[in-house]
Design an enzyme around this catalytic site. Structure first.
Site, PDB file in Angstrom:
ATOM      1  N   SER A  12      96.350  57.492 -75.460  1.00 15.13           N
ATOM      2  CA  SER A  12      95.776  57.818 -74.152  1.00 15.13           C
ATOM      3  C   SER A  12      96.033  56.759 -73.092  1.00 15.13           C
ATOM      4  O   SER A  12      95.750  56.983 -71.917  1.00 15.13           O
ATOM      5  CB  SER A  12      94.261  58.062 -74.290  1.00 15.13           C
ATOM      6  OG  SER A  12      93.667  56.975 -74.970  1.00 15.13           O
ATOM      7  N   SER A 129     100.665  42.129 -82.893  1.00 18.41           N
ATOM      8  CA  SER A 129     100.636  41.294 -81.688  1.00 18.41           C
ATOM      9  C   SER A 129     101.212  39.918 -82.023  1.00 18.41           C
ATOM     10  O   SER A 129     101.040  39.427 -83.150  1.00 18.41           O
ATOM     11  CB  SER A 129      99.188  41.103 -81.217  1.00 18.41           C
ATOM     12  OG  SER A 129      99.129  40.096 -80.221  1.00 18.41           O
ATOM     13  N   TYR A 142      90.586  38.992 -83.405  1.00 21.76           N
ATOM     14  CA  TYR A 142      91.698  39.894 -83.059  1.00 21.76           C
ATOM     15  C   TYR A 142      92.983  39.437 -83.772  1.00 21.76           C
ATOM     16  O   TYR A 142      93.686  40.232 -84.392  1.00 21.76           O
ATOM     17  CB  TYR A 142      91.876  39.885 -81.544  1.00 21.76           C
ATOM     18  CG  TYR A 142      93.065  40.668 -81.028  1.00 21.76           C
ATOM     19  CD1 TYR A 142      93.073  42.068 -81.071  1.00 21.76           C
ATOM     20  CD2 TYR A 142      94.172  40.022 -80.480  1.00 21.76           C
ATOM     21  CE1 TYR A 142      94.163  42.791 -80.586  1.00 21.76           C
ATOM     22  CE2 TYR A 142      95.257  40.737 -79.997  1.00 21.76           C
ATOM     23  CZ  TYR A 142      95.245  42.119 -80.051  1.00 21.76           C
ATOM     24  OH  TYR A 142      96.328  42.821 -79.572  1.00 21.76           O
ATOM     25  N   ALA A 143      93.278  38.137 -83.687  1.00 24.49           N
ATOM     26  CA  ALA A 143      94.480  37.593 -84.345  1.00 24.49           C
ATOM     27  C   ALA A 143      94.415  37.842 -85.848  1.00 24.49           C
ATOM     28  O   ALA A 143      95.423  38.191 -86.477  1.00 24.49           O
ATOM     29  CB  ALA A 143      94.605  36.098 -84.067  1.00 24.49           C
TER      30      ALA A 143
HETATM   31  N1  LIG Z   1      99.031  44.673 -73.855  1.00 25.13           N
HETATM   32  C1  LIG Z   1      99.429  43.605 -74.513  1.00 25.13           C
HETATM   33  O1  LIG Z   1      99.752  42.567 -73.917  1.00 25.13           O
HETATM   34  C2  LIG Z   1      99.511  43.630 -76.013  1.00 25.13           C
HETATM   35  C3  LIG Z   1     100.013  42.479 -76.631  1.00 25.13           C
HETATM   36  C4  LIG Z   1     100.102  42.469 -78.018  1.00 25.13           C
HETATM   37  C5  LIG Z   1      99.717  43.576 -78.755  1.00 25.13           C
HETATM   38  N2  LIG Z   1      99.227  44.683 -78.125  1.00 25.13           N
HETATM   39  C6  LIG Z   1      98.841  45.816 -78.973  1.00 25.13           C
HETATM   40  O2  LIG Z   1      99.419  46.989 -78.461  1.00 25.13           O
HETATM   41  C7  LIG Z   1      98.577  48.110 -78.758  1.00 25.13           C
HETATM   42  C8  LIG Z   1      98.268  48.876 -77.477  1.00 25.13           C
HETATM   43  O3  LIG Z   1      97.718  47.978 -76.526  1.00 25.13           O
HETATM   44  P1  LIG Z   1      97.504  48.391 -75.004  1.00 25.13           P
HETATM   45  O4  LIG Z   1      97.566  47.135 -74.214  1.00 25.13           O
HETATM   46  O5  LIG Z   1      98.397  49.512 -74.644  1.00 25.13           O
HETATM   47  O6  LIG Z   1      95.986  48.856 -75.068  1.00 25.13           O
HETATM   48  P2  LIG Z   1      95.126  49.892 -74.195  1.00 25.13           P
HETATM   49  O7  LIG Z   1      95.887  50.366 -73.008  1.00 25.13           O
HETATM   50  O8  LIG Z   1      93.818  49.224 -73.983  1.00 25.13           O
HETATM   51  O9  LIG Z   1      94.965  51.098 -75.207  1.00 25.13           O
HETATM   52  C9  LIG Z   1      94.157  50.981 -76.325  1.00 25.13           C
HETATM   53  C10 LIG Z   1      94.128  52.335 -76.997  1.00 25.13           C
HETATM   54  O10 LIG Z   1      93.277  52.237 -78.152  1.00 25.13           O
HETATM   55  C11 LIG Z   1      92.386  53.329 -78.142  1.00 25.13           C
HETATM   56  N3  LIG Z   1      91.120  52.954 -78.748  1.00 25.13           N
HETATM   57  C12 LIG Z   1      90.362  51.862 -78.476  1.00 25.13           C
HETATM   58  N4  LIG Z   1      89.202  51.933 -79.174  1.00 25.13           N
HETATM   59  C13 LIG Z   1      89.256  53.083 -79.885  1.00 25.13           C
HETATM   60  C14 LIG Z   1      88.366  53.724 -80.781  1.00 25.13           C
HETATM   61  N5  LIG Z   1      87.165  53.206 -81.087  1.00 25.13           N
HETATM   62  N6  LIG Z   1      88.738  54.892 -81.323  1.00 25.13           N
HETATM   63  C15 LIG Z   1      89.922  55.440 -81.027  1.00 25.13           C
HETATM   64  N7  LIG Z   1      90.798  54.919 -80.180  1.00 25.13           N
HETATM   65  C16 LIG Z   1      90.468  53.735 -79.616  1.00 25.13           C
HETATM   66  C17 LIG Z   1      92.165  53.649 -76.674  1.00 25.13           C
HETATM   67  O11 LIG Z   1      91.710  55.006 -76.549  1.00 25.13           O
HETATM   68  P3  LIG Z   1      90.702  55.449 -75.345  1.00 25.13           P
HETATM   69  O12 LIG Z   1      91.063  54.619 -74.158  1.00 25.13           O
HETATM   70  O13 LIG Z   1      90.997  56.902 -75.187  1.00 25.13           O
HETATM   71  O14 LIG Z   1      89.315  55.186 -75.850  1.00 25.13           O
HETATM   72  C18 LIG Z   1      93.568  53.430 -76.107  1.00 25.13           C
HETATM   73  O15 LIG Z   1      94.342  54.606 -76.274  1.00 25.13           O
HETATM   74  C19 LIG Z   1      97.345  47.524 -79.429  1.00 25.13           C
HETATM   75  O16 LIG Z   1      97.492  47.617 -80.824  1.00 25.13           O
HETATM   76  C20 LIG Z   1      97.352  46.066 -79.011  1.00 25.13           C
HETATM   77  O17 LIG Z   1      96.708  45.263 -79.961  1.00 25.13           O
HETATM   78  C21 LIG Z   1      99.123  44.722 -76.773  1.00 25.13           C
END
Ligand SMILES: NC(=O)c1ccc[n+]([C@@H]2O[C@H](COP(=O)([O-])OP(=O)(O)OC[C@H]3O[C@@H](n4cnc5c(N)ncnc54)[C@H](OP(=O)(O)O)[C@@H]3O)[C@@H](O)[C@H]2O)c1
Length: 237
Positions: A12, A129, A142-143
């Protein structure tokens, strides 16, 4: 279930959404999960089955596991990130990180891997990550959850590689999407200083890597963690 279905959790927003978009260009069936912002998946309604599931909730997770059975590609992008120092982190946020980042990933793999082994084909990808391998203040739990995902990927790959199932992870660096928002707000200078290649990554950078990793072109890749971080982890720059 059409076995060519691509399951994406956390579709989403951010990286998960970009992954869904990338696979949708192939015309493959999609099963996309969201929770609080599941309505953001409406534009996919004509080409995807959309499921609302709170991955913290065991009963909902069980239901979602039934939904995904038989899919041969599963990407776990859903995640919770806590950015407080450990001494200030609430039990609730710790529990959320453990349940979404660890328990849900394990359960999804346990359910998905059996039909994959029967089919002698399948691909499981965790979105980890760089934080799993590079220290960052305020991200201890988280890490730890991301390090778990990476260790799990290696060990599970060893169990299932002989059956044609590939298990890998993609480890993004600083990407312009949801998970980074807290850190950007708290320590914008620290984030800026860490950008070895001069820009934040885009969700599409990660989506391309995931798409390739799930393709036959990556058929000899098992148990790996592919960094998509603009050189962040290696200290490039
Ligand atoms: N952005 C970065 O810099 C970064 C860096 C390293 C790793 N990552 C990893 O990349 C992935 C995506 O990150 P992002 O930055 O795109 O995050 P994001 O935009 O915050 O998206 C997080 C997603 O997780 C879902 N989610 C959270 N809590 C949930 C729950 N209780 N049940 C079901 N779904 C849940 C959210 O769904 P809803 O919003 O619909 O609740 C959303 O779709 C993650 O695994 C993150 O650890 C990101």
């Amino acid at each position: 279930m059409d076995p060519s279905t691509v399951v994406v959790t956390g579709a989403s927003s951010g990286i998960g959404r970009a992954i869904a978009e990338r696979f949708s260009r192939d015309g493959r069936p999609l099963l996309l999960q969201g929770n609080r912002n599941v309505q953001a998946l409406e534009p996919f309604a004509d080409r995807a089955r959309i499921v609302r599931c709170d991955l913290r909730d065991c009963a909902q997770l069980d239901g979602f596991c039934r939904d995904i059975e038989g899919a041969l590609t599963v990407v776990h992008a859903a995640s919770v990130v806590g950015t407080d120092l450990l001494s200030e982190l609430s039990d609730e946020v710790v529990e959320e990180m453990l349940s979404v980042n660890v328990r849900a990933w394990v359960k999804l793999c346990r359910v998905a891997v059996r039909p994959m082994m029967r089919a002698r084909k399948g691909c499981l990808v965790a979105i980890s990550s760089v934080t799993a391998r590079r220290a960052s203040r305020g991200q201890s739990v988280y890490a730890g959850t991301k390090a778990f995902q990476e260790g799990f990927v290696r060990a599970l790959a060893a169990e299932v590689a002989s059956r044609g199932v590939r298990v890998n992870a993609v480890a993004p660096g600083p990407i312009d999407s949801g998970s980074l928002k807290g850190l950007l707000a708290q320590a914008p200078e620290e984030v800026k200083a860490s950008l070895a290649c001069g820009r934040l990554g885009l969700p599409e950078d990660v989506a391309e890597a995931v798409h390739w990793l799930c393709s036959d072109a990556a058929g000899f890749i098992h148990g790996q963690v592919l960094s998509v971080d603009g050189g962040f982890q290696r200290g490039v720059g």
